[in-house]
Write a protein that holds these residues in place. Structure first.
Motif, mmCIF file in Angstrom:
data_model
loop_
_atom_site.group_PDB
_atom_site.id
_atom_site.type_symbol
_atom_site.label_atom_id
_atom_site.label_comp_id
_atom_site.label_asym_id
_atom_site.label_seq_id
_atom_site.Cartn_x
_atom_site.Cartn_y
_atom_site.Cartn_z
ATOM 1 N N GLY A 17 15.637 44.226 93.842
ATOM 2 C CA GLY A 17 15.863 45.504 93.169
ATOM 3 C C GLY A 17 16.155 45.345 91.691
ATOM 4 N N ARG A 18 17.020 44.409 91.370
ATOM 5 C CA ARG A 18 17.363 44.158 89.968
ATOM 6 C C ARG A 18 16.134 43.698 89.196
ATOM 7 N N ALA A 19 15.348 42.791 89.788
ATOM 8 C CA ALA A 19 14.150 42.286 89.123
ATOM 9 C C ALA A 19 13.117 43.387 88.931
ATOM 10 N N ALA A 32 6.014 48.294 93.368
ATOM 11 C CA ALA A 32 6.221 48.988 94.632
ATOM 12 C C ALA A 32 5.950 48.057 95.801
ATOM 13 N N GLU A 33 6.592 48.381 96.924
ATOM 14 C CA GLU A 33 6.282 47.680 98.162
ATOM 15 C C GLU A 33 5.088 48.374 98.792
ATOM 16 N N PHE A 37 3.507 44.657 103.463
ATOM 17 C CA PHE A 37 4.077 43.611 102.608
ATOM 18 C C PHE A 37 5.519 43.960 102.228
ATOM 19 N N GLU A 38 6.262 44.531 103.181
ATOM 20 C CA GLU A 38 7.649 44.910 102.936
ATOM 21 C C GLU A 38 8.465 43.680 102.544
ATOM 22 N N GLY A 39 9.409 43.862 101.621
ATOM 23 C CA GLY A 39 10.224 42.750 101.151
ATOM 24 C C GLY A 39 9.536 41.897 100.110
ATOM 25 N N TYR A 40 8.360 42.342 99.679
ATOM 26 C CA TYR A 40 7.583 41.619 98.669
ATOM 27 C C TYR A 40 6.984 42.652 97.709
#
Length: 121
Positions: A17-19, A32-33, A37-40
């Motif tokens: 989130g910060r990145a 966006a996710e 590819f959730e979490g990436y």
């Protein structure tokens, strides 16, 4: 894209989130996710061509990594190892029609390989 084109750049991060906020604010990247590819979270540069992902940082992934499109990962790995390189990550599926792997050149640089089509039309 064609054989030899840089197709994707992964950036290792400790806080997704910060990145995402940092790079979006700094460069205007659309981040966006994508379903599947959730979490990436993936980023797209304003030119609509350049892009990549924000990937979890770990002991083996501490620096940004470029991925080069190749006609055949198997052939590229064979050629790289014959020339003094090694394999850091064996060929793995992304989708049913795309794969990735990571080689290490003789100087210790990690280079990603990409083969295939992520979204066949």
């Amino acid at each position: 894209m064609a054989h030899g084109d840089i197709t994707h750049i992964d950036i290792p991060v400790s806080d997704l989130g910060r990145a995402a906020g940092f790079y979006s604010d700094l460069f205007g990247w659309d981040i966006a996710e994508i379903p599947g590819f959730e979490g990436y979270p993936m980023w797209q540069a304003p030119n609509g061509i350049s892009g990549g992902g924000l990937a979890p940082r770990d002991d083996r992934f501490t620096q940004p990594r470029s991925y080069v499109e190749v006609d055949s990962i198997d052939d590229a790995i064979e050629k790289a190892t014959r020339a003094g390189g090694s394999v850091a990550a064996e060929k793995q599926n992304i989708t049913d029609s795309s794969w990735w792997a990571v080689i290490v050149d003789p100087d210790g640089n990690y280079i990603g390989l990409f083969e295939g089509v992520v979204n066949p039309s």
